[in-house]
Structures are given as C-alpha cells and as structure tokens.
Design an enzyme around this catalytic site. Structure first.
Site, PDB file in Angstrom:
ATOM      1  N   ALA A  66       0.864  -1.169   0.000  1.00 16.53           N
ATOM      2  CA  ALA A  66       0.000   0.000   0.000  1.00 16.53           C
ATOM      3  C   ALA A  66       0.908   1.228   0.000  1.00 16.53           C
ATOM      4  CB  ALA A  66      -0.882  -0.008   1.242  1.00 16.53           C
ATOM      5  N   GLY A 111       0.577  -4.957   0.823  1.00 13.18           N
ATOM      6  CA  GLY A 111      -0.637  -5.015  -0.004  1.00 13.18           C
ATOM      7  C   GLY A 111      -0.403  -5.697  -1.342  1.00 13.18           C
ATOM      8  N   GLU A 114      -0.685  -9.291  -0.611  1.00 13.69           N
ATOM      9  CA  GLU A 114      -2.100  -9.577  -0.334  1.00 13.69           C
ATOM     10  C   GLU A 114      -2.920  -9.613  -1.626  1.00 13.69           C
ATOM     11  OE1 GLU A 114      -1.952  -6.364   2.561  1.00 13.69           O
ATOM     12  OE2 GLU A 114      -2.893  -7.695   4.027  1.00 13.69           O
ATOM     13  N   GLU A 134       4.640  -5.280   7.231  1.00 14.34           N
ATOM     14  CA  GLU A 134       3.886  -4.254   7.961  1.00 14.34           C
ATOM     15  C   GLU A 134       4.356  -4.061   9.401  1.00 14.34           C
ATOM     16  OE1 GLU A 134       2.556  -6.487   5.930  1.00 14.34           O
ATOM     17  OE2 GLU A 134       0.960  -5.595   4.745  1.00 14.34           O
TER      18      GLU A 134
HETATM   19  N1  COA Z   1       4.642   3.191  -0.602  1.00 15.58           N
HETATM   20  C1  COA Z   1       5.011   4.352  -1.141  1.00 15.58           C
HETATM   21  N2  COA Z   1       6.109   4.499  -1.894  1.00 15.58           N
HETATM   22  C2  COA Z   1       6.846   3.402  -2.102  1.00 15.58           C
HETATM   23  C3  COA Z   1       6.538   2.150  -1.564  1.00 15.58           C
HETATM   24  C4  COA Z   1       5.370   2.065  -0.789  1.00 15.58           C
HETATM   25  N3  COA Z   1       4.949   0.907  -0.256  1.00 15.58           N
HETATM   26  N4  COA Z   1       7.496   1.276  -1.933  1.00 15.58           N
HETATM   27  C5  COA Z   1       8.374   1.951  -2.681  1.00 15.58           C
HETATM   28  N5  COA Z   1       7.994   3.255  -2.775  1.00 15.58           N
HETATM   29  C6  COA Z   1       8.660   4.334  -3.501  1.00 15.58           C
HETATM   30  C7  COA Z   1       9.871   4.854  -2.748  1.00 15.58           C
HETATM   31  O1  COA Z   1       9.473   5.781  -1.767  1.00 15.58           O
HETATM   32  C8  COA Z   1      10.655   5.472  -3.873  1.00 15.58           C
HETATM   33  O2  COA Z   1      10.063   6.699  -4.209  1.00 15.58           O
HETATM   34  P1  COA Z   1      11.014   8.002  -4.481  1.00 15.58           P
HETATM   35  O3  COA Z   1      11.892   7.612  -5.639  1.00 15.58           O
HETATM   36  O4  COA Z   1      10.057   9.096  -4.792  1.00 15.58           O
HETATM   37  O5  COA Z   1      11.803   8.197  -3.226  1.00 15.58           O
HETATM   38  C9  COA Z   1      10.399   4.522  -5.036  1.00 15.58           C
HETATM   39  O6  COA Z   1       9.197   3.833  -4.721  1.00 15.58           O
HETATM   40  C10 COA Z   1      11.490   3.504  -5.235  1.00 15.58           C
HETATM   41  O7  COA Z   1      11.668   2.806  -4.032  1.00 15.58           O
HETATM   42  P2  COA Z   1      13.104   2.628  -3.295  1.00 15.58           P
HETATM   43  O8  COA Z   1      12.851   2.403  -1.844  1.00 15.58           O
HETATM   44  O9  COA Z   1      14.006   3.761  -3.653  1.00 15.58           O
HETATM   45  O10 COA Z   1      13.610   1.302  -4.021  1.00 15.58           O
HETATM   46  P3  COA Z   1      14.670   0.256  -3.430  1.00 15.58           P
HETATM   47  O11 COA Z   1      15.006  -0.650  -4.554  1.00 15.58           O
HETATM   48  O12 COA Z   1      15.773   0.943  -2.712  1.00 15.58           O
HETATM   49  O13 COA Z   1      13.852  -0.577  -2.297  1.00 15.58           O
HETATM   50  C11 COA Z   1      11.955  -1.791  -1.436  1.00 15.58           C
HETATM   51  C12 COA Z   1      12.775  -1.396  -2.690  1.00 15.58           C
HETATM   52  C13 COA Z   1      10.709  -2.532  -1.924  1.00 15.58           C
HETATM   53  C14 COA Z   1      12.787  -2.695  -0.513  1.00 15.58           C
HETATM   54  C15 COA Z   1      11.539  -0.503  -0.660  1.00 15.58           C
HETATM   55  O14 COA Z   1      10.970   0.411  -1.586  1.00 15.58           O
HETATM   56  C16 COA Z   1      10.542  -0.737   0.430  1.00 15.58           C
HETATM   57  O15 COA Z   1      10.896  -1.223   1.503  1.00 15.58           O
HETATM   58  N6  COA Z   1       9.255  -0.355   0.201  1.00 15.58           N
HETATM   59  C17 COA Z   1       8.221  -0.453   1.185  1.00 15.58           C
HETATM   60  C18 COA Z   1       7.751  -1.876   1.368  1.00 15.58           C
HETATM   61  C19 COA Z   1       6.695  -1.962   2.435  1.00 15.58           C
HETATM   62  O16 COA Z   1       6.909  -1.714   3.589  1.00 15.58           O
HETATM   63  N7  COA Z   1       5.479  -2.337   1.999  1.00 15.58           N
HETATM   64  C20 COA Z   1       4.367  -2.509   2.868  1.00 15.58           C
HETATM   65  C21 COA Z   1       3.533  -1.279   2.894  1.00 15.58           C
HETATM   66  S1  COA Z   1       2.089  -1.537   3.923  1.00 15.58           S
END
Ligand code: COA
Length: 259
Positions: A66, A111, A114, A134
């Site tokens: 999400a 999400g 999910e 989460e």
């Molecule tokens: N919500 C909002 N934005 C998200 C996102 C999320 N769940 N997951 C990734 N993004 C965005 C990042 O903020 C970034 O945006 P920006 O370039 O404007 O800063 C972009 O997507 C790229 O992500 P980034 O974190 O730079 O890529 P990465 O390869 O370094 O890491 C992940 C990839 C998936 C490990 C990392 O993005 C992450 O941990 N995301 C969240 C996962 C999460 O907790 N999901 C559950 C949500 S309930």
C-alpha cells in the site's frame, strides 16, 4: 474506461491489468485499488473476457505495498475504511466468476503480496520477492494478509513471515506453495497466459463451481462439503455437462465456448 493508475489490454480473450506506477514500485494507492476493482468487476460481465492476469509495469515490482505516503497520517476511522475497502477489492477478485492469475514480476510486499494472494493462482518471475513487512511500520497487514497467508502456507510459516516481516525469494515461495510456478522474467507473461488459456479451455461453469467450493472451505459457518454436493448436482443440468460428456463418449475434444 480511462484509468489513472492501471493499464488494461484485451487480447485472445485475456484481460491483462497492469499496475502502472513504476516509479513508486507500483505501490497501491486507494485510487489504484479502486481502479483494479472496477476493471475486474467490469470483466466479470464482459463475455469477451475469459480470464484475467494481474501484473505490474516494469521488471522490479508487482506492487511494493500500500502507498505509505498516502496513509501515513490516517486516523483510526480513515484506516478502518481503507482496510475495509481493500478487503472488498480482494474479495471481488477471489469470489469472482472468472479466473485471475497474478503474474508477480518482482516485489510483492504488504498489499502487493495480499493482492497476489487474492488471485486464484500465482506465477512468479525468478526475481520475485514476497513478504508482509507491515510490522516494520507499526501495523498488522490490513488487506487480508493475516488470513490468506495462513490459508496458503499454513500457520507456522505464516506466523514467521508476518512476525519477522522478512521477505522470501521466488524459489522459497514455490516450496511453501505461495506461488504455483517460477519462470524467467522474460517468460512471465507468456507463461501466465498459457496457464490461463489452459484453464479457460475447460468448462467455465465447472471452473466457477470449483472456485465457489474451494472458497467455501475457508468460510466460517459454511459447510463446504454440502456446497460441493449442491454444485455437483447443479452441474448436471448445464450445457457444459452435456458438451463435456458428449465429447468424451464420442471421442472428441470438448468445445465449451462455441458461439
Ligand atoms: N509506498 C510508497 N512508496 C513506495 C513504496 C510504498 N509501499 N514502496 C516503494 N515506494 C517508492 C519509494 O518511496 C521510492 O520513491 P522516491 O523515488 O520518490 O523516493 C520509489 O518507490 C522507489 O523505491 P526505493 O525504496 O528507492 O527502491 P529500493 O530498490 O531501494 O527498495 C523496497 C525497494 C521494496 C525494498 C523498498 O521500496 C521498500 O521497503 N518499500 C516499502 C515496502 C513496504 O513496507 N510495503 C508494505 C507497505 S504496507
């Protein structure tokens, strides 16, 4: 219909729905989920659509969860609404008449995981990563993850993934039953389509009855065995049953979708 966050394409009676927020790793905003539901619901009554594939644009993510920036300031009322609406989206996929296969092309986190679990089957690219992180954000999963992960991989492993927030790779997901197949990235869509076409060549009414019976296994206060007896009986007065049995007895291939 015009969408802001998804792309749709219909080819060979297969509707491909692609989450189109690549720069945000296809993170699911509320509007994105609403659009997915609209596309899926519309497809349920569109005779040109025999089945659906849900995927993400790009090679890095199916959906990385999400959209955290959207809900970071929500209060209980807003979060409860967000979760309930998300459940409606997942339920409309899971309980629909038509098969939906998730083609998981990278991160399927929170999400995203999910959403993939709400689909009837999952095909993953070899770079896919599944997880429910989460707990790192101070919340439990809110789009059905605590229930569907247990259903798919059992309580012990589900507890481990839900409590640690650890992500697993595609091969591990395969060994746990979280994905049905693992293929190379370049083959992902074709493999998902091939699997979907195979299912779409079977009796649509029998496929629909299988979905209903299997889903009833997990419904409290519903007797899945009784549901199976009912659906089995009902099947005998369908055109599909006539076609299937006639084809077998006359040593020909059934054609369940004759015009
Ligand atoms: N919500 C909002 N934005 C998200 C996102 C999320 N769940 N997951 C990734 N993004 C965005 C990042 O903020 C970034 O945006 P920006 O370039 O404007 O800063 C972009 O997507 C790229 O992500 P980034 O974190 O730079 O890529 P990465 O390869 O370094 O890491 C992940 C990839 C998936 C490990 C990392 O993005 C992450 O941990 N995301 C969240 C996962 C999460 O907790 N999901 C559950 C949500 S309930």
């Amino acid at each position: 219909m015009a969408y802001n966050n998804i792309l749709t394409s219909l080819e060979d009676n297969i509707l491909v729905i692609s989450i189109n927020r690549e720069s945000k790793l296809n993170a699911l905003t509320i509007e994105t989920l609403k659009e997915i539901k609209e596309a899926v619901d519309e497809a349920q009554t569109n005779d040109d659509v025999h089945g659906m594939i849900l995927t993400g644009v790009g090679e890095k993510a199916f959906a990385a969860g999400a959209d955290i920036s959207e809900f970071a300031h929500f209060n209980t009322e807003q979060a409860t609404r967000m979760s309930a609406d998300g459940h409606d989206v997942m339920n409309s996929i899971e309980n629909g008449n038509k098969i939906v296969i998730a083609a998981v092309n990278g991160f399927a986190l929170g999400g995203g995981c999910e959403l993939a679990m709400a689909c009837h089957l999952r095909v993953a690219s070899s770079n896919a990563k599944f997880g429910q992180p989460e707990v790192n954000l101070g919340v439990p999963p809110g789009y059905g993850g605590t229930q569907r992960l247990v259903q798919l991989i059992g309580k012990g492993k589900a507890m481990e993934l839900l409590l640690t927030g650890d992500a697993i790779d595609a091969q591990t997901a395969l060994s746990l039953g979280l994905t049905n197949k693992v293929v190379e990235s370049a083959d992902l869509l074709n493999e998902a389509k091939a699997l979907l076409k195979k299912i779409c060549s079977k009796s649509p009414s029998a496929v629909n009855k299988v979905i209903k019976c299997v889903n009833d296994y997990f419904r409290p206060n519903v007797n899945g065995m009784q549901r199976e007896i009912y659906e089995f009986g009902e099947a005998f007065e369908t055109a599909d049953f006539q076609e299937g049995t006639d084809a077998f007895l006359n040593k020909r291939k059934p054609n369940f979708r004759a015009e």
